[in-house]
Design a protein around this motif. Structure first.
Motif, PDB file in Angstrom:
ATOM      1  N   ALA A   1       0.832  -1.201   0.000  1.00 19.32           N
ATOM      2  CA  ALA A   1       0.000   0.000   0.000  1.00 19.32           C
ATOM      3  C   ALA A   1       0.866   1.251   0.000  1.00 19.32           C
ATOM      4  O   ALA A   1       0.587   2.221  -0.722  1.00 19.32           O
ATOM      5  CB  ALA A   1      -0.930  -0.007   1.207  1.00 19.32           C
ATOM      6  N   SER A   2       1.932   1.223   0.810  1.00 19.00           N
ATOM      7  CA  SER A   2       2.824   2.371   0.872  1.00 19.00           C
ATOM      8  C   SER A   2       3.544   2.586  -0.457  1.00 19.00           C
ATOM      9  O   SER A   2       3.650   3.722  -0.950  1.00 19.00           O
ATOM     10  CB  SER A   2       3.841   2.170   1.996  1.00 19.00           C
ATOM     11  OG  SER A   2       4.776   3.225   2.031  1.00 19.00           O
ATOM     12  N   LEU A   3       4.030   1.499  -1.056  1.00 14.46           N
ATOM     13  CA  LEU A   3       4.716   1.618  -2.342  1.00 14.46           C
ATOM     14  C   LEU A   3       3.767   2.114  -3.428  1.00 14.46           C
ATOM     15  O   LEU A   3       4.141   2.944  -4.265  1.00 14.46           O
ATOM     16  CB  LEU A   3       5.303   0.259  -2.738  1.00 14.46           C
ATOM     17  CG  LEU A   3       6.466  -0.253  -1.889  1.00 14.46           C
ATOM     18  CD1 LEU A   3       6.790  -1.699  -2.253  1.00 14.46           C
ATOM     19  CD2 LEU A   3       7.698   0.627  -2.059  1.00 14.46           C
ATOM     20  N   GLY A   4       2.528   1.591  -3.408  1.00 17.06           N
ATOM     21  CA  GLY A   4       1.552   2.013  -4.411  1.00 17.06           C
ATOM     22  C   GLY A   4       1.201   3.480  -4.311  1.00 17.06           C
ATOM     23  O   GLY A   4       0.914   4.135  -5.324  1.00 17.06           O
ATOM     24  N   ALA A   5       1.224   4.014  -3.076  1.00 16.26           N
ATOM     25  CA  ALA A   5       0.915   5.428  -2.882  1.00 16.26           C
ATOM     26  C   ALA A   5       2.051   6.327  -3.336  1.00 16.26           C
ATOM     27  O   ALA A   5       1.823   7.489  -3.707  1.00 16.26           O
ATOM     28  CB  ALA A   5       0.599   5.684  -1.409  1.00 16.26           C
TER      29      ALA A   5
ATOM     30  N   GLY B   1       2.373   3.084 -11.484  1.00 20.84           N
ATOM     31  CA  GLY B   1       2.569   1.869 -12.248  1.00 20.84           C
ATOM     32  C   GLY B   1       2.151   0.620 -11.494  1.00 20.84           C
ATOM     33  O   GLY B   1       1.665   0.672 -10.365  1.00 20.84           O
ATOM     34  N   ARG B   2       2.354  -0.505 -12.147  1.00 21.71           N
ATOM     35  CA  ARG B   2       2.015  -1.792 -11.577  1.00 21.71           C
ATOM     36  C   ARG B   2       3.219  -2.347 -10.813  1.00 21.71           C
ATOM     37  O   ARG B   2       4.348  -2.346 -11.319  1.00 21.71           O
ATOM     38  CB  ARG B   2       1.573  -2.757 -12.668  1.00 21.71           C
ATOM     39  CG  ARG B   2       0.152  -2.455 -13.155  1.00 21.71           C
ATOM     40  CD  ARG B   2      -0.173  -3.076 -14.485  1.00 21.71           C
ATOM     41  NE  ARG B   2      -0.031  -4.526 -14.531  1.00 21.71           N
ATOM     42  CZ  ARG B   2      -0.338  -5.266 -15.600  1.00 21.71           C
ATOM     43  NH1 ARG B   2      -0.826  -4.677 -16.698  1.00 21.71           N
ATOM     44  NH2 ARG B   2      -0.173  -6.557 -15.577  1.00 21.71           N
ATOM     45  N   LEU B   3       2.972  -2.818  -9.621  1.00 21.80           N
ATOM     46  CA  LEU B   3       4.043  -3.362  -8.792  1.00 21.80           C
ATOM     47  C   LEU B   3       4.211  -4.845  -9.090  1.00 21.80           C
ATOM     48  O   LEU B   3       3.267  -5.626  -8.997  1.00 21.80           O
ATOM     49  CB  LEU B   3       3.721  -3.169  -7.314  1.00 21.80           C
ATOM     50  CG  LEU B   3       3.627  -1.718  -6.823  1.00 21.80           C
ATOM     51  CD1 LEU B   3       3.221  -1.699  -5.352  1.00 21.80           C
ATOM     52  CD2 LEU B   3       4.943  -0.982  -7.018  1.00 21.80           C
TER      53      LEU B   3
ATOM     54  N   LEU C   1      13.386  -8.453  -6.344  1.00 22.26           N
ATOM     55  CA  LEU C   1      13.356  -7.056  -6.768  1.00 22.26           C
ATOM     56  C   LEU C   1      11.916  -6.691  -7.130  1.00 22.26           C
ATOM     57  O   LEU C   1      11.312  -7.337  -7.990  1.00 22.26           O
ATOM     58  CB  LEU C   1      14.262  -6.821  -7.976  1.00 22.26           C
ATOM     59  CG  LEU C   1      15.752  -7.118  -7.809  1.00 22.26           C
ATOM     60  CD1 LEU C   1      16.483  -6.886  -9.128  1.00 22.26           C
ATOM     61  CD2 LEU C   1      16.363  -6.272  -6.700  1.00 22.26           C
ATOM     62  N   THR C   2      11.370  -5.673  -6.476  1.00 25.81           N
ATOM     63  CA  THR C   2      10.028  -5.195  -6.808  1.00 25.81           C
ATOM     64  C   THR C   2      10.165  -3.929  -7.631  1.00 25.81           C
ATOM     65  O   THR C   2      10.825  -2.966  -7.215  1.00 25.81           O
ATOM     66  CB  THR C   2       9.209  -4.926  -5.535  1.00 25.81           C
ATOM     67  OG1 THR C   2       9.028  -6.159  -4.835  1.00 25.81           O
ATOM     68  CG2 THR C   2       7.842  -4.354  -5.890  1.00 25.81           C
ATOM     69  N   LEU C   3       9.551  -3.946  -8.802  1.00 35.05           N
ATOM     70  CA  LEU C   3       9.604  -2.811  -9.724  1.00 35.05           C
ATOM     71  C   LEU C   3       8.220  -2.193  -9.866  1.00 35.05           C
ATOM     72  O   LEU C   3       7.204  -2.895  -9.818  1.00 35.05           O
ATOM     73  CB  LEU C   3      10.080  -3.252 -11.112  1.00 35.05           C
ATOM     74  CG  LEU C   3      11.397  -4.029 -11.202  1.00 35.05           C
ATOM     75  CD1 LEU C   3      11.717  -4.324 -12.668  1.00 35.05           C
ATOM     76  CD2 LEU C   3      12.543  -3.273 -10.548  1.00 35.05           C
TER      77      LEU C   3
ATOM     78  N   SER D   1      -2.600  -2.815  -6.097  1.00 33.62           N
ATOM     79  CA  SER D   1      -3.956  -2.499  -6.565  1.00 33.62           C
ATOM     80  C   SER D   1      -4.005  -2.061  -8.010  1.00 33.62           C
ATOM     81  O   SER D   1      -5.078  -2.001  -8.602  1.00 33.62           O
ATOM     82  CB  SER D   1      -4.536  -1.382  -5.688  1.00 33.62           C
ATOM     83  OG  SER D   1      -3.708  -0.226  -5.732  1.00 33.62           O
ATOM     84  N   ASP D   2      -2.850  -1.747  -8.615  1.00 36.11           N
ATOM     85  CA  ASP D   2      -2.861  -1.295  -9.997  1.00 36.11           C
ATOM     86  C   ASP D   2      -2.921  -2.436 -10.996  1.00 36.11           C
ATOM     87  O   ASP D   2      -3.050  -2.220 -12.193  1.00 36.11           O
ATOM     88  CB  ASP D   2      -1.612  -0.446 -10.294  1.00 36.11           C
ATOM     89  CG  ASP D   2      -1.720   0.931  -9.663  1.00 36.11           C
ATOM     90  OD1 ASP D   2      -2.856   1.334  -9.357  1.00 36.11           O
ATOM     91  OD2 ASP D   2      -0.680   1.569  -9.473  1.00 36.11           O
TER      92      ASP D   2
END
Length: 357
Positions: A260-264, A268-270, A314-316, A343-344
């Protein structure tokens, strides 16, 4: 034969209060330590690891099970026979346990004097060990004049004095700073490599295991919950306790809160790409994404190396048309492990294929 073999070993202490139950410190532990190994035993406080090392060192008797050290079943020996066994096992401690009133030379000589070595032989052995640990110029110094790292070097030299086959290191680097820890671990690696000493490392620090050990056992609640080659346990931990330990040094797939923090914070898509020794390199993944015309940034994770074998996650955050991202991920899944999160992700595409946790 393994140099140390625990077969269903249990250690129970009497109740601490009248109405309490006995304390089971080590619970039905079985493991083998091969000669020449550096075997790590890791666990949080209270896991039973320090009790286990006291059993191996014959400082505590087992309650049940068999404990065989260098071919001898310790559970069958008298106290006098156990003293002979202890002479073949060296021990180093977190707080060094040096004699403050003795010089460095006298500290190292102490076990040799107890063992009845001749004076000339003691002098020769101590001189040899001082050179080995890099403290020849500190022979006449007292412990209070030494740094923490130097004190531990003295402790290692003293533990090696009688030429033991096994060296037990109980939280030996916990009191040291990171640079000094690295130097002590390098010295222990030399002890194993050059002198052939089997080392059992008791620690709660994953970095120590990753740097030094060849095999590892994870303890929780007095039991060994997972064991194996360090690379296998680190790259694919199966037990929740192992996963918690590995998570302290290796960032895996982000948790829901982290997602959630990364998406905010990132468009793009995680997507998390997991790599293990023998898998396609991260460079190939980056190349595939670039060839698809996609923009991406690294937002989480890392790659780790254990003796030349790489693993990690690795999360992109990938930006571009959904159809282009889907096509690129299908191609990458042919040679790498892909976990799409966040969520994307379009409906029906969020998934974890061959997920490594």
């Amino acid at each position: 034969m393994p140099i140390v073999s625990l077969q269903g070993v249990t250690k129970t202490y009497p109740p601490t209060a009248r109405d309490s139950a006995p304390v089971i410190a080590v619970d039905d532990v079985s493991l083998d330590i091969a000669q020449g190994d550096v075997f790590g035993i890791i666990g949080y406080s209270g896991a039973g690891k320090s009790t286990l090392v006291r059993l191996i060192n014959a400082l505590e008797p087992t309650t049940s099970g068999r404990l065989i050290v260098d071919g001898v079943d310790l559970t069958t020996l008298t106290e006098r026979e156990l003293r002979r066994v202890r002479s073949g096992i060296g021990m180093i401690f977190q707080q060094f346990n040096l004699f403050s009133a003795k010089t460095v030379r006298a500290n190292i000589a102490y076990p040799l004097t107890l063992a009845g070595w001749a004076k000339a032989d003691i002098e020769a052995r101590v001189t040899e060990l001082l050179a080995f640990v890099g403290l020849s110029d500190k022979a006449k110094a007292f412990p209070e004049q030494l740094s923490g790292g130097q004190k531990q070097r003295v402790g290692i030299a003293r533990a090696l004095a009688t030429r033991p086959a096994i060296l037990l290191a109980d939280e030996a680097t916990s009191a040291l700073d990171p640079q000094t820890t690295h130097e002590v671990l390098e010295l222990l690696a030399r002890v194993n490599r050059e002198q052939g000493v089997t080392i059992v490392v008791i620690t709660h620090e994953m970095d120590v295991i990753q740097t030094l050990a060849t095999k590892v056992a994870v303890m929780e609640g007095g039991r060994v919950v997972e064991q194996g080659e360090v690379f296998e346990v680190f790259s694919n931990p199966r037990n929740p306790a192992s996963q918690r330990f590995v998570g302290t040094v290796i960032k895996g797939i982000p948790s829901p809160a982290e997602q959630a923090s990364l998406g905010a914070r990132h468009e793009g898509r995680l997507v998390t790409f997991s790599f293990r020794d023998g898998d396609s390199s991260q460079a190939q993944v980056f190349l595939d994404l670039a060839e698809a015309g996609l923009a991406f940034e690294l937002v989480y994770g890392g790659i780790n190396d254990i003796r030349g074998r790489a693993f990690g996650h690795l999360t992109l955050a990938i930006r571009g048309a959904d159809a282009a991202i889907d096509a690129a991920l299908r191609k990458i899944r042919e040679h790498a492990t892909v976990t799409e999160i966040g969520s994307d992700a379009p409906a029906g595409t969020a998934r974890a294929e061959g997920e490594v946790r």
